[in-house]
Design a protein around this motif. Structure first.
Motif, mmCIF file in Angstrom:
data_model
loop_
_atom_site.group_PDB
_atom_site.id
_atom_site.type_symbol
_atom_site.label_atom_id
_atom_site.label_comp_id
_atom_site.label_asym_id
_atom_site.label_seq_id
_atom_site.Cartn_x
_atom_site.Cartn_y
_atom_site.Cartn_z
ATOM 1 N N ILE A 133 0.840 -1.196 0.000
ATOM 2 C CA ILE A 133 0.000 0.000 0.000
ATOM 3 C C ILE A 133 0.873 1.243 0.000
ATOM 4 N N LEU A 134 0.545 2.195 -0.857
ATOM 5 C CA LEU A 134 1.103 3.545 -0.768
ATOM 6 C C LEU A 134 0.055 4.417 -0.088
ATOM 7 N N TRP A 135 0.403 4.993 1.045
ATOM 8 C CA TRP A 135 -0.531 5.832 1.783
ATOM 9 C C TRP A 135 -0.627 7.203 1.130
ATOM 10 N N GLY A 136 -1.617 7.967 1.560
ATOM 11 C CA GLY A 136 -1.890 9.254 0.931
ATOM 12 C C GLY A 136 -0.695 10.176 0.887
ATOM 13 N N ASP A 137 0.094 10.224 1.965
ATOM 14 C CA ASP A 137 1.249 11.124 1.971
ATOM 15 C C ASP A 137 2.345 10.630 1.034
ATOM 16 N N GLN A 138 2.464 9.307 0.861
ATOM 17 C CA GLN A 138 3.450 8.772 -0.076
ATOM 18 C C GLN A 138 3.045 9.052 -1.527
ATOM 19 N N ILE A 139 1.752 8.935 -1.816
ATOM 20 C CA ILE A 139 1.274 9.276 -3.157
ATOM 21 C C ILE A 139 1.543 10.751 -3.439
ATOM 22 N N LEU A 140 1.249 11.594 -2.454
ATOM 23 C CA LEU A 140 1.455 13.031 -2.639
ATOM 24 C C LEU A 140 2.926 13.373 -2.834
ATOM 25 N N ALA A 141 3.812 12.676 -2.124
ATOM 26 C CA ALA A 141 5.249 12.925 -2.278
ATOM 27 C C ALA A 141 5.700 12.648 -3.708
ATOM 28 N N LEU A 142 5.144 11.610 -4.330
ATOM 29 C CA LEU A 142 5.487 11.309 -5.723
ATOM 30 C C LEU A 142 4.889 12.327 -6.679
ATOM 31 N N LEU A 143 3.627 12.657 -6.489
ATOM 32 C CA LEU A 143 2.968 13.590 -7.387
ATOM 33 C C LEU A 143 3.572 14.987 -7.298
ATOM 34 N N ALA A 144 4.183 15.311 -6.151
ATOM 35 C CA ALA A 144 4.774 16.639 -5.988
ATOM 36 C C ALA A 144 5.966 16.856 -6.910
ATOM 37 N N GLU A 145 6.644 15.775 -7.315
ATOM 38 C CA GLU A 145 7.854 15.938 -8.125
ATOM 39 C C GLU A 145 7.580 16.647 -9.449
ATOM 40 N N PRO A 146 6.677 16.155 -10.318
ATOM 41 C CA PRO A 146 6.438 16.881 -11.563
ATOM 42 C C PRO A 146 5.754 18.222 -11.358
ATOM 43 N N VAL A 147 4.919 18.335 -10.334
ATOM 44 C CA VAL A 147 4.233 19.608 -10.106
ATOM 45 C C VAL A 147 5.228 20.685 -9.696
ATOM 46 N N LEU A 148 6.153 20.353 -8.799
ATOM 47 C CA LEU A 148 7.143 21.347 -8.381
ATOM 48 C C LEU A 148 8.176 21.615 -9.475
ATOM 49 N N ALA A 149 8.395 20.638 -10.361
ATOM 50 C CA ALA A 149 9.258 20.903 -11.508
ATOM 51 C C ALA A 149 8.619 21.953 -12.413
ATOM 52 N N ALA A 150 7.291 21.921 -12.519
ATOM 53 C CA ALA A 150 6.579 22.897 -13.342
ATOM 54 C C ALA A 150 6.346 24.212 -12.611
ATOM 55 N N HIS A 151 6.334 24.170 -11.272
ATOM 56 C CA HIS A 151 6.069 25.367 -10.460
ATOM 57 C C HIS A 151 7.125 25.470 -9.362
ATOM 58 N N PRO A 152 8.353 25.841 -9.702
ATOM 59 C CA PRO A 152 9.421 25.879 -8.690
ATOM 60 C C PRO A 152 9.047 26.785 -7.512
ATOM 61 N N GLY A 153 9.321 26.289 -6.314
ATOM 62 C CA GLY A 153 9.073 27.080 -5.112
ATOM 63 C C GLY A 153 7.630 27.156 -4.686
ATOM 64 N N ALA A 154 6.750 26.394 -5.323
ATOM 65 C CA ALA A 154 5.321 26.494 -5.023
ATOM 66 C C ALA A 154 4.976 25.901 -3.670
ATOM 67 N N LEU A 155 3.843 26.332 -3.161
ATOM 68 C CA LEU A 155 3.307 25.807 -1.911
ATOM 69 C C LEU A 155 2.608 24.476 -2.178
ATOM 70 N N VAL A 156 2.831 23.493 -1.299
ATOM 71 C CA VAL A 156 2.128 22.212 -1.349
ATOM 72 C C VAL A 156 1.526 21.979 0.032
ATOM 73 N N LEU A 157 0.231 21.701 0.066
ATOM 74 C CA LEU A 157 -0.485 21.550 1.322
ATOM 75 C C LEU A 157 -0.695 20.076 1.650
ATOM 76 N N ALA A 158 -0.570 19.734 2.926
ATOM 77 C CA ALA A 158 -0.865 18.376 3.390
ATOM 78 C C ALA A 158 -1.469 18.465 4.781
ATOM 79 N N ASP A 159 -2.338 17.517 5.118
ATOM 80 C CA ASP A 159 -3.034 17.605 6.395
ATOM 81 C C ASP A 159 -2.150 17.135 7.543
ATOM 82 N N VAL A 160 -2.633 17.381 8.756
ATOM 83 C CA VAL A 160 -1.824 17.166 9.952
ATOM 84 C C VAL A 160 -1.492 15.702 10.198
#
Length: 470
Positions: free
Chosen positions: A260-287
Motif C-alpha cells: 500500500i502507498l498511503w496518501g502522503d506517499q502518493i502526494l510525495a510522488l505527485l509533488a515531483e512533476p508539479v514542483l518541476a513545473a512550479h518551482p518554489g510552489a506551496l504544497v499543502l498536506a493535512d496534519v
C-alpha cells in the motif's frame, strides 16, 4: 413526504464541518433533503433563479433523497440541472462545465451503506463551516408563502467529464497494466469510459454500481478493503492497482508488489512533476501526514504547509494561497496544476499513471517506494467517542498539554512533537470517533509515543481504547 411549510429543523448531528451527513431513517430523511433544497436555493439566490447542478451516488437511499432535494430546490425557484449517477468530482466538474451557480451531490462518501448526505459547492468554492450552520438555520425558517417555481432538466455530463480527465494524460503510449477497484461505488458508473480513453491494459474489479457494496466496504484507507485488489495485481502481473471510495473522490494505490502507498506517499510522488513545473510552489498536506512528506516537499524546492484535515477546508486554503497541489492521508488529492483544485480521485489516477508511464525503463512504483525514507508509524487509529463529547475531550487535552509546556501544533486537534517523533489526536468531523496517529524513527520511540497518547486520553477521562492498551 410532509410539506415543510413552517420550516424544518435538521437533526443537529448531521450539520458537519464540511458536509451534511447522517443515518437514513434515524437522523436523515427525504423531508430533510427537501428542506435542504429549499434552504439552499434561497441561500444561493434569495429571489429565486439560481442554477444548481445535482448529482447522486449509488447508495440505495440516494434516488429518493435526490428526488426530494430537487423538489425543494424547485420550490425555491432554482433551475436544476440533474447530472445523474456518478462520482462526486463529476458533480464539481458539472458546475464549472455548465457555468452553474452551485451544486449538490447526494452521497454518503465512504460511510456505511445506511448513511447518506450532501456535499455542496457554490460556484468554485466549497460550502462548509459557517455556511452549513447558516443552511441549517434557514431550513428551520418558514419559506416564503408563494415562492417562485423553478425548473428541472436532465443534463448528462459524463462524456465531457471523461474527455477532460483524459485530456491531461501525459504518459505517451507506454502500455501499463492496471487493476482498478471502484468497490461498486459511484466511480464504477464512469470507469469503463475512462479506461477506454487511456493506453494500456486495464482490469476492473467490482465494476457495477451497487449500493449494498457486496464485495467490500469502499474505503481505500482500510487495508482490509484492499485484499482483493492486492490479489488481482499479483494475478495479472500488473504495474499497480487503484482503489476508490464510495463517491470517487479518494484514491488508494497498491504497487506491483502488493504494498500500500498511503496518501502522503502518493502526494510525495505527485509533488515531483508539479514542483518541476512550479518551482518554489506551496504544497499543502493535512496534519496526519508523515514528516517524510514535508521534508520531501522542501527537498524538491517547494514550500510545505500543514493544514487541517477536511476536503472543503483544503480546497478553501488552496484557493486562498494559489497552491497547485494538496493532499490528505485519507486519499483526497487536489490538483490546481492544469485542473480545477477540487479532489478528484479519477483525475489523480490519470496523473499518477501518466507519471509512472513516463519514468525510465525499470523504474516502478515499487522501486520508488523502496527509495523513500522509512519511519515507524501506526496506521490511522480510530476509536469511538460520542459526537456530543469529542470536541470537549479535545479541549481538555489541549489545555493540559499547554499547561505542561508541550510542543504542540494545534492546527487541527493536537500534533505533539517530542524527541521520539510526534503523535496526533483529533476529533473526526464526519463520524463519532477520535482519530490518532504516531510516528517515530524507532520502534522503541513509537512505543513511548503511544504511551504518551494513552496518558493524555486517560487524563481527559477517556477510557483507554484497545488499540492503545499496554
Amino acid at each position: 413526504m410532509p410539506d415543510p411549510e413552517g420550516g424544518h429543523a435538521l437533526h443537529p448531528t448531521i450539520l458537519r464541518e464540511y458536509d451534511i451527513r447522517g443515518i437514513v431513517g434515524e437522523t436523515l430523511s427525504a423531508a430533510d433533503a427537501r428542506a435542504l433544497g429549499r434552504a439552499f436555493g434561497r441561500w444561493v439566490a434569495p429571489g429565486g433563479g439560481a442554477t444548481v447542478c445535482v448529482g447522486r451516488d449509488g447508495r440505495l437511499s440516494s434516488p429518493a433523497l435526490d428526488d426530494a432535494l430537487v423538489l425543494g430546490l424547485v420550490e425555491a425557484g432554482a433551475r436544476v440541472r440533474r447530472v445523474g449517477l456518478g462520482p462526486t468530482p463529476m458533480l464539481y466538474f458539472a458546475v464549472r462545465h455548465l457555468a452553474a451557480d452551485a451544486g449538490i451531490m447526494v452521497t454518503g462518501s465512504h460511510n456505511p451503506p445506511d448513511h447518506n448526505g450532501f456535499k455542496m459547492t457554490r460556484a468554485e468554492r466549497p460550502v462548509y463551516g459557517a455556511d452549513i450552520a447558516a443552511l441549517g438555520r434557514l431550513a428551520a425558517e418558514a419559506p416564503p408563502s408563494t415562492p417562485p417555481a423553478g425548473t428541472v432538466d436532465e443534463t448528462p455530463v459524463a462524456d465531457a467529464y471523461l474527455d477532460r480527465l483524459a485530456a491531461d494524460w501525459d504518459g505517451g503510449d507506454r502500455a501499463l497494466t492496471v487493476v482498478w477497484d471502484p468497490g461498486n461505488g459511484a466511480a464504477a458508473a464512469v470507469l469503463e469510459g475512462l479506461t477506454a480513453r487511456l493506453p494500456g491494459r486495464h482490469v476492473v474489479l467490482n465494476g457495477a454500481v451497487d449500493g449494498t457494496f457486496p464485495a467490500h466496504h469502499p474505503d481505500p484507507t482500510d487495508p482490509e478493503t484492499l485484499h482483493q485488489l492486492r490479489a488481482a495485481v499479483a494475478q495479472e502481473g500488473a504495474d499497480l492497482g487503484l482503489a476508490f471510495d464510495g463517491d470517487g473522490d479518494r484514491l488508494g494505490v497498491i504497487d506491483g508488489q502488493g504494498r500500500i502507498l498511503w496518501g502522503d506517499q502518493i502526494l510525495a510522488l505527485l509533488a515531483e512533476p508539479v514542483l518541476a513545473a512550479h518551482p518554489g510552489a506551496l504544497v499543502l498536506a493535512d496534519v496526519k501526514a508523515s514528516q517524510v512528506l514535508f521534508d520531501r516537499i522542501a527537498a524538491l524546492g517547494g514550500r510545505p504547509e500543514m493544514v487541517r484535515t477536511g476536503h472543503s477546508l483544503i480546497k478553501a486554503r488552496m484557493a486562498e494561497t494559489g497552491a497547485p497541489l494538496a493532499g490528505e492521508m485519507s486519499g483526497h488529492l487536489f490538483f490546481a496544476d492544469r485542473y480545477y483544485g477540487f479532489d478528484d480521485a479519477l483525475y489523480a489516477a490519470v496523473r499518477l499513471l501518466g507519471m509512472v508511464a513516463g519514468w525510465p525503463a525499470g523504474e516502478t512504483l515499487a522501486t520508488r517506494l523502496d527509495a523513500m525514507p522509512r519511519r515507524v508509524n501506526t496506521p490511522e487509529l480510530r476509536f469511538p467517542c460520542p459526537d456530543a463529547e469529542k470536541f470537549a475531550v479535545m479541549d481538555r487535552i489541549r489545555a493540559r498539554l499547554r499547561a505542561e509546556g508541550a510542543t504542540v501544533c494545534a492546527v487541527d486537534g493536537v500534533r505533539v512533537s517530542t524527541p521520539d517523533g510526534w503523535w496526533l489526536l483529533r476529533a473526526s468531523n464526519t463520524q463519532a470517533v477520535l482519530v490518532a496517529r504516531c510516528e517515530s524513527d524507532t520502534a522503541a520511540g513509537l512505543m513511548r509515543l503511544r504511551a504518551a497518547l494513552g496518558t493524555a486520553l486517560r487524563a481527559a477521562g477517556v477510557p483507554l481504547p484497545d488499540v492503545l492498551a499496554p
